[in-house]
Design an enzyme around this catalytic site. Structure first.
Site, PDB file in Angstrom:
ATOM      1  N   ASP A   1       6.831 -23.321  13.001  1.00 22.52           N
ATOM      2  CA  ASP A   1       6.913 -23.875  14.371  1.00 22.52           C
ATOM      3  C   ASP A   1       7.644 -25.227  14.319  1.00 22.52           C
ATOM      4  O   ASP A   1       8.460 -25.540  15.187  1.00 22.52           O
ATOM      5  CB  ASP A   1       5.520 -24.107  14.972  1.00 22.52           C
ATOM      6  CG  ASP A   1       4.581 -22.944  14.760  1.00 22.52           C
ATOM      7  OD1 ASP A   1       3.974 -22.478  15.726  1.00 22.52           O
ATOM      8  OD2 ASP A   1       4.449 -22.497  13.605  1.00 22.52           O
TER       9      ASP A   1
ATOM     10  N   ALA B   1       0.832  -1.207   0.000  1.00 25.47           N
ATOM     11  CA  ALA B   1       0.000   0.000   0.000  1.00 25.47           C
ATOM     12  C   ALA B   1       0.869   1.261   0.000  1.00 25.47           C
ATOM     13  O   ALA B   1       0.361   2.351  -0.252  1.00 25.47           O
ATOM     14  CB  ALA B   1      -0.919  -0.028   1.219  1.00 25.47           C
TER      15      ALA B   1
ATOM     16  N   ARG C   1      -7.588  -9.239  20.542  1.00 30.26           N
ATOM     17  CA  ARG C   1      -7.272 -10.107  19.412  1.00 30.26           C
ATOM     18  C   ARG C   1      -8.402 -10.036  18.371  1.00 30.26           C
ATOM     19  O   ARG C   1      -8.161 -10.044  17.169  1.00 30.26           O
ATOM     20  CB  ARG C   1      -7.134 -11.536  19.974  1.00 30.26           C
ATOM     21  CG  ARG C   1      -6.468 -12.489  19.049  1.00 30.26           C
ATOM     22  CD  ARG C   1      -6.246 -13.807  19.762  1.00 30.26           C
ATOM     23  NE  ARG C   1      -5.915 -14.829  18.782  1.00 30.26           N
ATOM     24  CZ  ARG C   1      -6.312 -16.075  18.848  1.00 30.26           C
ATOM     25  NH1 ARG C   1      -7.063 -16.473  19.849  1.00 30.26           N
ATOM     26  NH2 ARG C   1      -5.965 -16.935  17.930  1.00 30.26           N
TER      27      ARG C   1
ATOM     28  N   HIS D   1      -1.249 -22.209  14.797  1.00 30.75           N
ATOM     29  CA  HIS D   1       0.081 -21.592  14.780  1.00 30.75           C
ATOM     30  C   HIS D   1       0.211 -20.716  16.020  1.00 30.75           C
ATOM     31  O   HIS D   1      -0.648 -19.903  16.300  1.00 30.75           O
ATOM     32  CB  HIS D   1       0.227 -20.742  13.512  1.00 30.75           C
ATOM     33  CG  HIS D   1       1.415 -19.828  13.530  1.00 30.75           C
ATOM     34  ND1 HIS D   1       2.703 -20.293  13.583  1.00 30.75           N
ATOM     35  CD2 HIS D   1       1.507 -18.478  13.499  1.00 30.75           C
ATOM     36  CE1 HIS D   1       3.540 -19.266  13.580  1.00 30.75           C
ATOM     37  NE2 HIS D   1       2.833 -18.155  13.525  1.00 30.75           N
TER      38      HIS D   1
ATOM     39  N   ARG E   1      11.316 -24.731  13.952  1.00 20.83           N
ATOM     40  CA  ARG E   1      11.919 -24.341  15.240  1.00 20.83           C
ATOM     41  C   ARG E   1      12.047 -25.557  16.151  1.00 20.83           C
ATOM     42  O   ARG E   1      13.060 -25.737  16.836  1.00 20.83           O
ATOM     43  CB  ARG E   1      11.043 -23.283  15.926  1.00 20.83           C
ATOM     44  CG  ARG E   1      11.093 -21.950  15.231  1.00 20.83           C
ATOM     45  CD  ARG E   1      10.214 -20.923  15.923  1.00 20.83           C
ATOM     46  NE  ARG E   1      10.370 -19.619  15.307  1.00 20.83           N
ATOM     47  CZ  ARG E   1       9.372 -18.801  14.972  1.00 20.83           C
ATOM     48  NH1 ARG E   1       8.125 -19.149  15.211  1.00 20.83           N
ATOM     49  NH2 ARG E   1       9.618 -17.635  14.424  1.00 20.83           N
TER      50      ARG E   1
HETATM   51  P1  NAD Z   1       5.383  -5.276   8.318  1.00 18.90           P
HETATM   52  O1  NAD Z   1       4.575  -4.265   9.059  1.00 18.90           O
HETATM   53  O2  NAD Z   1       6.869  -5.104   8.215  1.00 18.90           O
HETATM   54  O3  NAD Z   1       4.824  -5.449   6.829  1.00 18.90           O
HETATM   55  C1  NAD Z   1       3.472  -5.438   6.496  1.00 18.90           C
HETATM   56  C2  NAD Z   1       3.363  -4.764   5.148  1.00 18.90           C
HETATM   57  O4  NAD Z   1       2.004  -4.841   4.712  1.00 18.90           O
HETATM   58  C3  NAD Z   1       3.749  -3.269   5.178  1.00 18.90           C
HETATM   59  O5  NAD Z   1       4.769  -3.009   4.217  1.00 18.90           O
HETATM   60  C4  NAD Z   1       2.449  -2.566   4.847  1.00 18.90           C
HETATM   61  O6  NAD Z   1       2.639  -1.358   4.105  1.00 18.90           O
HETATM   62  C5  NAD Z   1       1.731  -3.632   4.016  1.00 18.90           C
HETATM   63  N1  NAD Z   1       0.293  -3.399   3.891  1.00 18.90           N
HETATM   64  C6  NAD Z   1      -0.560  -2.918   4.816  1.00 18.90           C
HETATM   65  N2  NAD Z   1      -1.801  -2.822   4.273  1.00 18.90           N
HETATM   66  C7  NAD Z   1      -1.719  -3.269   3.011  1.00 18.90           C
HETATM   67  C8  NAD Z   1      -2.648  -3.405   1.944  1.00 18.90           C
HETATM   68  N3  NAD Z   1      -3.944  -3.084   2.099  1.00 18.90           N
HETATM   69  N4  NAD Z   1      -2.203  -3.878   0.783  1.00 18.90           N
HETATM   70  C9  NAD Z   1      -0.907  -4.208   0.597  1.00 18.90           C
HETATM   71  N5  NAD Z   1       0.029  -4.100   1.576  1.00 18.90           N
HETATM   72  C10 NAD Z   1      -0.370  -3.621   2.757  1.00 18.90           C
HETATM   73  O7  NAD Z   1       5.045  -6.672   9.028  1.00 18.90           O
HETATM   74  P2  NAD Z   1       5.899  -8.020   8.881  1.00 18.90           P
HETATM   75  O8  NAD Z   1       6.881  -8.102   9.999  1.00 18.90           O
HETATM   76  O9  NAD Z   1       6.374  -8.146   7.479  1.00 18.90           O
HETATM   77  O10 NAD Z   1       4.775  -9.122   9.170  1.00 18.90           O
HETATM   78  C11 NAD Z   1       3.750  -9.347   8.219  1.00 18.90           C
HETATM   79  C12 NAD Z   1       2.747 -10.358   8.742  1.00 18.90           C
HETATM   80  O11 NAD Z   1       3.350 -11.645   8.789  1.00 18.90           O
HETATM   81  C13 NAD Z   1       2.227 -10.072  10.156  1.00 18.90           C
HETATM   82  O12 NAD Z   1       0.845 -10.350  10.203  1.00 18.90           O
HETATM   83  C14 NAD Z   1       3.001 -11.068  11.004  1.00 18.90           C
HETATM   84  O13 NAD Z   1       2.339 -11.380  12.206  1.00 18.90           O
HETATM   85  C15 NAD Z   1       3.043 -12.235  10.052  1.00 18.90           C
HETATM   86  N6  NAD Z   1       4.028 -13.286  10.344  1.00 18.90           N
HETATM   87  C16 NAD Z   1       3.594 -14.569  10.218  1.00 18.90           C
HETATM   88  C17 NAD Z   1       4.457 -15.611  10.481  1.00 18.90           C
HETATM   89  C18 NAD Z   1       3.944 -17.036  10.372  1.00 18.90           C
HETATM   90  O14 NAD Z   1       4.633 -17.991  10.717  1.00 18.90           O
HETATM   91  N7  NAD Z   1       2.752 -17.226   9.848  1.00 18.90           N
HETATM   92  C19 NAD Z   1       5.791 -15.359  10.859  1.00 18.90           C
HETATM   93  C20 NAD Z   1       6.201 -14.022  10.937  1.00 18.90           C
HETATM   94  C21 NAD Z   1       5.307 -12.991  10.687  1.00 18.90           C
END
Ligand code: NAD
Length: 353
Positions: free
Chosen positions: A185, A72, A125, A212, A188
């Site tokens: 997970d 975005a 949450r 998760h 890890r």
């Molecule tokens: P971040 O804040 O660095 O990145 C999120 C990105 O999404 C940002 O660049 C933001 O601009 C973008 N964004 C927001 N709204 C948007 C939209 N409408 N369209 C397009 N892009 C948009 O966060 P992050 O550290 O990269 O984490 C991202 C997600 O991944 C989080 O939800 C985090 O909890 C998750 N995550 C999941 C796992 C897993 O094992 N499933 C592991 C790590 C992180």
């Protein structure tokens, strides 16, 4: 759409290949002929820490012919795209494009969603979930419309709930909507066990399943090292182990994510490798077993009317989830899975989908 700056805008013709290359036959240039294999296109939605770690791992592992990035924030997005493009001399040849418009994702084989709102202090949450559902309403329908045959891989948290949301909003069949779930997970878990046993993590087969994060379930009975069942071998050799010790290891797995976030603010490298590994299994039809979040109703006592996504070891290939492994769960493990399903179903019923 951002593309690499065109030389034609500098007055240099785009059709300059004849200055350097000669065709072997007097036929139309083979350079414009059909490629010898189908181009693989991967889109990554969200160019944050996680999205970019996934992009860079996919690039170094030569998994795609084209990567499309969507975010975005246009400036950050263009900056990330250029930074990756500038590594072209050191990487397999991959076209990298980006844009805030979903047109850039058209024809993707795999779309990976990492965009997500972060929890604000004091926010529940459920409130965070509502905000992320609103976000997914903007992301999933255009993504599905531009790439109706794609596989969808959800990484954003809460991943199990958002995979359900992506499934509902996309209208895709459940085999094509997958959450990264407990794949990380489990990695890890394997690392901690391997470190403790001083062996290679690749030789340790061990799965975390279910939700998760905090309530994930460790499948102790199926852990093996080089094909040797670990728990029964300890038992046979009179090496004592307590249920409490096993639970401590499980808690250490769950706690390791919090520790990384406390220390560096976010997690990125391990999730990058974990997702790239899933992309490889899916797009190269590897038929490997990964614990991923999938439509779990009807498995291990989860009622057939609870349309929840939870992680179970599943075989992945070009058509997504090819099958769910018939792993044996103890009564306690199945009960914990059913409890997670109940909680998720309760939350999902409050969503207007
Ligand atoms: P971040 O804040 O660095 O990145 C999120 C990105 O999404 C940002 O660049 C933001 O601009 C973008 N964004 C927001 N709204 C948007 C939209 N409408 N369209 C397009 N892009 C948009 O966060 P992050 O550290 O990269 O984490 C991202 C997600 O991944 C989080 O939800 C985090 O909890 C998750 N995550 C999941 C796992 C897993 O094992 N499933 C592991 C790590 C992180």
């Amino acid at each position: 759409m951002h593309k690499v700056s065109s030389l034609s805008s500098l007055g240099i013709s785009d059709d300059i290949s004849s200055a350097f290359f000669r065709p072997i036959l007097a036929t139309p240039s083979p350079r414009s002929s059909r490629p010898h294999h189908k181009r693989i296109k991967i889109s990554i939605i969200g160019a944050g820490n996680v999205g970019m770690a996934i992009a860079q791992t996919i690039l170094t592992q030569d998994l795609a012919d084209e990567i499309a990035l969507v975010d975005a924030l246009p400036d950050k997005l263009r900056g990330e795209m250029l930074d990756l493009q500038h590594a072209a001399a050191f990487l397999p040849r991959t076209q990298i494009v980006s844009g805030t418009d979903y047109a850039v994702t058209a024809g993707s084989d795999l779309a990976i969603i990492t965009a997500g709102a972060r929890q604000i202090p004091g926010e529940t949450r459920l409130d965070l979930l509502h905000r992320n559902v609103a976000l997914f309403r903007k992301i999933v329908p255009p993504l599905a419309e531009k790439s109706p045959e794609a596989l969808l891989l959800v990484v954003s948290n809460p991943v199990d709930l958002l995979t359900y949301v992506a499934w509902k909003l996309s209208g895709f069949p459940p085999n094509r909507v997958i959450g990264s779930g407990t794949n990380l997970d489990s990695s890890r878990f394997r690392f901690l066990l391997a470190d403790h046993l001083q062996v290679n993590a690749k030789d340790v087969q061990a799965y975390m399943v279910g939700e998760h994060g905090d309530s994930s379930v460790a499948l102790w009975s199926s852990i093996s090292l080089g094909g040797v069942p670990v728990l029964s071998s300890l038992r046979d050799n009179d090496i004592p182990f307590e249920q409490a010790v096993l639970e401590d290891i499980r808690k250490a797995v769950v706690g390791s994510a919090y520790e990384v976030i406390r220390l560096k603010g976010y997690t990125s490298w391990a999730i990058g490798y974990s997702v790239a590994n899933l992309a490889w299994s899916l797009l190269r039809d590897q038929r490997l077993i990964h614990p991923v979040s999938l439509l779990a109703k009807g498995f291990h006592g989860i009622p057939a009317d609870q349309e929840v996504f939870l992680s179970l070891p599943a075989q992945l290939g070009r058509n997504g989830v090819l099958g769910v492994a018939k792993v044996q769960l103890t009564k306690e493990e199945a009960k914990r899975l059913q409890q997670s399903a109940e909680t998720l179903w309760g939350l999902q019923k409050q969503l207007d989908l």
